[in-house]
Write a protein that holds these residues in place. Sequence first.
Motif, PDB file in Angstrom:
ATOM      1  N   TRP A 186       0.874  -1.193   0.000  1.00  0.00           N
ATOM      2  CA  TRP A 186       0.000   0.000   0.000  1.00  0.00           C
ATOM      3  C   TRP A 186       0.905   1.235   0.000  1.00  0.00           C
ATOM      4  O   TRP A 186       1.384   1.670   1.053  1.00  0.00           O
ATOM      5  CB  TRP A 186      -0.828  -0.054   1.280  1.00  0.00           C
ATOM      6  N   ASP A 218      -1.992  -0.731  -4.394  1.00  0.00           N
ATOM      7  CA  ASP A 218      -3.004   0.339  -4.429  1.00  0.00           C
ATOM      8  C   ASP A 218      -2.693   1.319  -5.574  1.00  0.00           C
ATOM      9  O   ASP A 218      -1.738   1.132  -6.327  1.00  0.00           O
ATOM     10  CB  ASP A 218      -3.090   1.050  -3.071  1.00  0.00           C
ATOM     11  N   SER A 245      -8.436   3.909  -3.854  1.00  0.00           N
ATOM     12  CA  SER A 245      -8.397   4.017  -2.390  1.00  0.00           C
ATOM     13  C   SER A 245      -9.018   5.317  -1.889  1.00  0.00           C
ATOM     14  O   SER A 245      -8.336   6.143  -1.289  1.00  0.00           O
ATOM     15  CB  SER A 245      -6.946   3.925  -1.922  1.00  0.00           C
ATOM     16  N   TRP A 265     -12.278  -1.327  -5.374  1.00  0.00           N
ATOM     17  CA  TRP A 265     -11.948  -0.158  -4.547  1.00  0.00           C
ATOM     18  C   TRP A 265     -12.079  -0.496  -3.064  1.00  0.00           C
ATOM     19  O   TRP A 265     -12.779  -1.433  -2.693  1.00  0.00           O
ATOM     20  CB  TRP A 265     -12.779   1.061  -4.925  1.00  0.00           C
TER      21      TRP A 265
END
Length: 433
Positions: A186, A218, A245, A265
């Motif tokens: 992430w 992400d 995100s 998402w």
Amino acid sequence: MHDIIKARTERTRWFSDARFGMFIHWGLYAIPARGEWVRSVERISNEDYQPYFAEFNPTRFDPKAWARLAKEAGMRYAVLTAKHHDGFCLFDSALTDYKATNTPAGRDLVREFLDAFRAEGLKVGLYYSLLDWHHPDYPHYGDRNHPMRDDPACGNGNRDFNRYLDYLHGQVRELLTNYGKLDIIWFDFSYDDMAGETWRATDLVRMARTLQPGIIIDNRLESGGESYGSIVTSSPTYYSGDFASPEQMVPPAGMTDENGDPIPWEACMTLNDHWGYCAADHHYKDARMVVRNLVECVSKNGNLLLNVGPDAKGEIPEESVKILKEVGRWMAKNGESVYGCGGSGLPKPDWGRFTCKGNTLYAHVMEENVNAYLLDLLPEQVEKVRLLANGAEMSLSRPWNAVTIKDKSFFTFWGQSFPLPDETDTVVQLTLK
Ligand code: GLC
């Protein structure tokens, strides 16, 4: 279908089934206890932040307890800040001394997190900040966010951004090499021209895909929490990411790209109003609001990544624990209407929301009605109806005062429409033909 989109759909299958995850923001900032942006907000220099490094000693850090709590709450994955914007590393990086192993903590906290969460059967992810307020080669003066942004003495003359990028890429390589299989990486975040190839994003993603073929990434190599990058276009870049995100909000109509194709998402949300521990912030969402937010996400084909900010001793705040346990009680009985579910295609009803899985429709009743609940379905479309929490049969018969509404289905709670059996969200399971 575009190759990138096809691969993304494959990779994110487990992720889209999981629906609910735990975000964990933890680092030195737990000591000042004013949130993870404290260095930037209060323009704290490296020197003035250093005492927290010398002091960091989370004697009550028990990652197994964190993992049990996540599991009990019904979460299926977790993402921990391996490094946040302050540059402090919870992992034992060979590329810096600014890491947990050199504090009184003396341990690789990322490794312990990963071991504990995997042992509970949860998928694991690491958050890695693209920004770094500790590294000498990251832009200081004039940067939008850096703690020293207003200090001309911190000019960027001698700074070599490429050296920083080597460091960033090197640390990501360490995380993806030394810690076994990671399910998510992430990255956070891009802003202004600090985006995309400025991070050498193609190389970074190529490395990630080579070292960890199944990993989910992400979209923040191209964006921040308020915009989405090319993942929402019909021609996403190689580094557009596997999911969008949105931050602190649920997109009004879920998320699709320019062609109307759904995009995976995940809404990330704080439990109070801060990500990192904030001692004075007691403005917590209650369990009911969390459940309703989660259901809203699922009804729009999205996930919820809900944050906790452990304190300087390593404990998740008691308020958070209490809320998550309550969410867990609801999930234990109603999780079936969340996992593997998505939107129904039906319009949102007045009294709540729908989620759906195959030929099962879940009516999430959140508001009392004076009478029967009307469904925008033909009577012959519904085979049976049960209360999800206890399996009890409910009535599908048309009420006497609705004789003129011939082409619709109805369900009732055994003749009583209030109070609802579960005021958080009463889930009605409808089997469709
Ligand atoms: C923001 C913040 C950050 C937080 C993140 C979570 O980008 O900079 O502190 O980690 O959002 O989505």
